[in-house]
Write a protein that holds these residues in place. Structure first.
Motif, PDB file in Angstrom:
ATOM      1  N   SER A  72      10.751  -0.681  -7.543  1.00  0.00           N
ATOM      2  CA  SER A  72       9.576   0.173  -7.370  1.00  0.00           C
ATOM      3  C   SER A  72       8.857   0.472  -8.683  1.00  0.00           C
ATOM      4  N   ALA A  73       7.643   1.015  -8.540  1.00  0.00           N
ATOM      5  CA  ALA A  73       6.778   1.320  -9.694  1.00  0.00           C
ATOM      6  C   ALA A  73       7.375   2.383 -10.604  1.00  0.00           C
ATOM      7  N   ILE A 112       7.977   1.740  -2.764  1.00  0.00           N
ATOM      8  CA  ILE A 112       7.255   1.077  -3.864  1.00  0.00           C
ATOM      9  C   ILE A 112       6.393   2.087  -4.602  1.00  0.00           C
ATOM     10  N   VAL A 113       5.731   2.963  -3.841  1.00  0.00           N
ATOM     11  CA  VAL A 113       5.043   4.139  -4.377  1.00  0.00           C
ATOM     12  C   VAL A 113       5.275   5.268  -3.378  1.00  0.00           C
ATOM     13  N   HIS A 114       5.096   6.500  -3.804  1.00  0.00           N
ATOM     14  CA  HIS A 114       5.366   7.626  -2.916  1.00  0.00           C
ATOM     15  C   HIS A 114       4.174   7.900  -1.994  1.00  0.00           C
ATOM     16  N   ASN A 115       4.048   7.059  -0.962  1.00  0.00           N
ATOM     17  CA  ASN A 115       3.028   7.308   0.049  1.00  0.00           C
ATOM     18  C   ASN A 115       3.432   6.640   1.358  1.00  0.00           C
ATOM     19  N   LYS A 116       3.582   7.460   2.392  1.00  0.00           N
ATOM     20  CA  LYS A 116       4.065   6.982   3.691  1.00  0.00           C
ATOM     21  C   LYS A 116       3.111   5.954   4.302  1.00  0.00           C
ATOM     22  N   TYR A 117       1.802   6.202   4.191  1.00  0.00           N
ATOM     23  CA  TYR A 117       0.800   5.296   4.764  1.00  0.00           C
ATOM     24  C   TYR A 117       0.923   3.905   4.135  1.00  0.00           C
ATOM     25  N   VAL A 118       1.073   3.868   2.818  1.00  0.00           N
ATOM     26  CA  VAL A 118       1.200   2.594   2.099  1.00  0.00           C
ATOM     27  C   VAL A 118       2.506   1.889   2.499  1.00  0.00           C
ATOM     28  N   TYR A 146      14.488 -11.396  -8.225  1.00  0.00           N
ATOM     29  CA  TYR A 146      13.918 -10.048  -8.207  1.00  0.00           C
ATOM     30  C   TYR A 146      12.615 -10.003  -9.004  1.00  0.00           C
ATOM     31  N   VAL A 147      11.746  -9.086  -8.592  1.00  0.00           N
ATOM     32  CA  VAL A 147      10.468  -8.864  -9.274  1.00  0.00           C
ATOM     33  C   VAL A 147      10.410  -7.378  -9.622  1.00  0.00           C
ATOM     34  N   ASP A 148      10.153  -7.088 -10.879  1.00  0.00           N
ATOM     35  CA  ASP A 148      10.123  -5.703 -11.348  1.00  0.00           C
ATOM     36  C   ASP A 148       8.684  -5.177 -11.318  1.00  0.00           C
ATOM     37  N   ALA A 149       8.427  -4.187 -10.441  1.00  0.00           N
ATOM     38  CA  ALA A 149       7.071  -3.618 -10.328  1.00  0.00           C
ATOM     39  C   ALA A 149       6.937  -2.315 -11.120  1.00  0.00           C
ATOM     40  N   THR A 150       7.876  -2.065 -12.041  1.00  0.00           N
ATOM     41  CA  THR A 150       7.784  -0.845 -12.861  1.00  0.00           C
ATOM     42  C   THR A 150       6.414  -0.763 -13.538  1.00  0.00           C
ATOM     43  N   CYS A 151       5.787   0.393 -13.445  1.00  0.00           N
ATOM     44  CA  CYS A 151       4.499   0.592 -14.105  1.00  0.00           C
ATOM     45  C   CYS A 151       4.649   0.344 -15.601  1.00  0.00           C
ATOM     46  N   VAL A 154      -0.047   1.791  -9.620  1.00  0.00           N
ATOM     47  CA  VAL A 154       0.172   1.768  -8.169  1.00  0.00           C
ATOM     48  C   VAL A 154      -0.498   0.543  -7.567  1.00  0.00           C
ATOM     49  N   ASP A 155      -1.728   0.279  -7.964  1.00  0.00           N
ATOM     50  CA  ASP A 155      -2.450  -0.922  -7.508  1.00  0.00           C
ATOM     51  C   ASP A 155      -1.609  -2.171  -7.745  1.00  0.00           C
ATOM     52  N   ARG A 156      -1.079  -2.266  -8.955  1.00  0.00           N
ATOM     53  CA  ARG A 156      -0.271  -3.428  -9.352  1.00  0.00           C
ATOM     54  C   ARG A 156       0.992  -3.527  -8.508  1.00  0.00           C
ATOM     55  N   ALA A 157       1.675  -2.394  -8.287  1.00  0.00           N
ATOM     56  CA  ALA A 157       2.938  -2.400  -7.538  1.00  0.00           C
ATOM     57  C   ALA A 157       2.724  -2.876  -6.101  1.00  0.00           C
ATOM     58  N   ILE A 158       1.661  -2.374  -5.467  1.00  0.00           N
ATOM     59  CA  ILE A 158       1.372  -2.784  -4.080  1.00  0.00           C
ATOM     60  C   ILE A 158       1.010  -4.260  -4.044  1.00  0.00           C
ATOM     61  N   GLN A 159       0.213  -4.674  -5.019  1.00  0.00           N
ATOM     62  CA  GLN A 159      -0.185  -6.082  -5.118  1.00  0.00           C
ATOM     63  C   GLN A 159       1.048  -6.980  -5.289  1.00  0.00           C
ATOM     64  N   ILE A 160       2.027  -6.511  -6.059  1.00  0.00           N
ATOM     65  CA  ILE A 160       3.256  -7.289  -6.282  1.00  0.00           C
ATOM     66  C   ILE A 160       3.989  -7.523  -4.960  1.00  0.00           C
ATOM     67  N   VAL A 161       4.112  -6.477  -4.138  1.00  0.00           N
ATOM     68  CA  VAL A 161       4.799  -6.641  -2.847  1.00  0.00           C
ATOM     69  C   VAL A 161       4.003  -7.591  -1.949  1.00  0.00           C
TER      70      VAL A 161
END
Length: 316
Positions: free
Chosen positions: A77-78, A44-50, A96-101, A20-27
């Motif tokens: 997405s991750a 990108i991850v399942h969190n509304k706040y993020v 495109y950038v792939d943020a898959t975990c 998740v850290d990596r995916a957010i960092q990618i965006v």
């Protein structure tokens, strides 16, 4: 008027995992490198706040690739995507950038290896979850059969039981999955295990921490999104351990009447919930109660994943 004393048992590890850290960092890095807008296929991850925070910085979230202009950068997405998605992006010559975990990618490669070796494949997971759609989409339709429950195993139709392997979604309940694996092995004794556990370290660690907290607490609050599989599993883990448990997205979701008379409360957060939301919940308790914080540490995490090279180029 004096406040009622309560003890908050804070699970550790909790919250963001390395994927998740990596995916957010990618965006965030994509926004810096390419400028806004950057499109993101699915949350990108399942969190509304993020997600709302990234929207505020210029990310545009879409359901499918056809909603993205050809000349705009897009992040996957991750949770991972079916092979058809990057193939379509290549066809359209998109950036495109792939943020898959990376731990989800491991399961993708595993499925491909089983296919090459001539195995039929069973996936343990939740139908409709983005990760399951992405993993099953690594192979032609019908090559991977999905089971969600022990009951599903009983009705599973397999052509060659001697050449069968299973894979799993990375965010499942360890206990539920163990029951399904046992049912598969009972029915298909020659079924191949993954070389290494598919359920990821973060899921395993967070479930372990919630179990430890549940031994001390009377009720447990899990901070996470309703569509977050790993967060929902944490609620189930606490319930199974004999604790009242609920999922909340934010401090404003706390039902204080539900907690009346309870003085020992566990708190944890799913792998896509940021620490700021944990702090917000603790602050809400401090407004109402005389709070004593007790960390419950079960394992230390130090996992980090590299970001894709495309985001590092030109950054000398």
């Amino acid at each position: 008027m004096s406040k009622t004393p309560v003890t908050l048992y804070i699970a550790n590890p909790r919250g963001f995992c390395a994927g998740v850290d990596r995916a957010i960092q990618i965006v965030e890095m994509a926004l810096e490198k390419f400028g806004a807008p950057v499109y993101v296929r699915h949350e990108i991850v399942h969190n509304k706040y993020v997600v709302e925070g990234l929207k505020g910085r210029g990310a545009i979230f879409v359901d499918e690739l056809h909603e993205v202009p050809d000349d705009a950068p897009v992040v996957f997405s991750a949770h991972g995507v079916p092979k058809s998605v990057p193939a379509e992006a290549e066809r359209r010559k998109m950036l495109y950038v792939d943020a898959t975990c990376p731990l989800v990618s491991k399961v993708h490669r595993e499925a491909e290896r089983h296919e090459r070796n001539g195995y039929e494949i069973v996936m343990i997971g939740h139908a409709g979850h983005p990760e399951v759609i992405g993993t099953m989409g690594q192979l032609p339709e019908g090559r991977i059969k999905l089971v969600e429950t022990v009951e599903d195993v009983e009705t599973l139709e397999i052509g060659d039981p001697d050449n069968l392997a299973y894979i799993t979604q990375t965010t499942l309940s360890l206990d539920d999955t163990a029951d399904i694996i046992a049912a598969l092995k009972k029915r298909f004794p020659k079924i191949q295990d993954p070389k290494k556990e598919d359920i990821c370290y973060a899921t395993t660690n967070r479930q372990g921490a919630v179990k430890a907290v549940s031994e001390k607490a009377e009720a447990v609050l899990i901070i996470g999104a309703p569509n977050s599989s790993n967060s929902q599993r944490l609620v189930e883990v606490a319930s199974r351990a004999g604790c009242r448990s609920r999922l909340i997205q934010r401090a404003s979701d706390i039902d204080w009447t539900w907690l009346e008379g309870i003085t020992r409360i566990g708190i944890s957060a799913g792998a896509s919930a940021p620490e700021v939301l944990v702090e917000e919940v603790i602050a809400a308790f401090k407004e109402r109660y005389d709070v004593r914080l007790e960390p419950v540490m079960t394992v230390e995490e130090n996992v980090q994943f590299k970001v894709p090279a495309i985001l590092l180029k030109d950054q000398e």
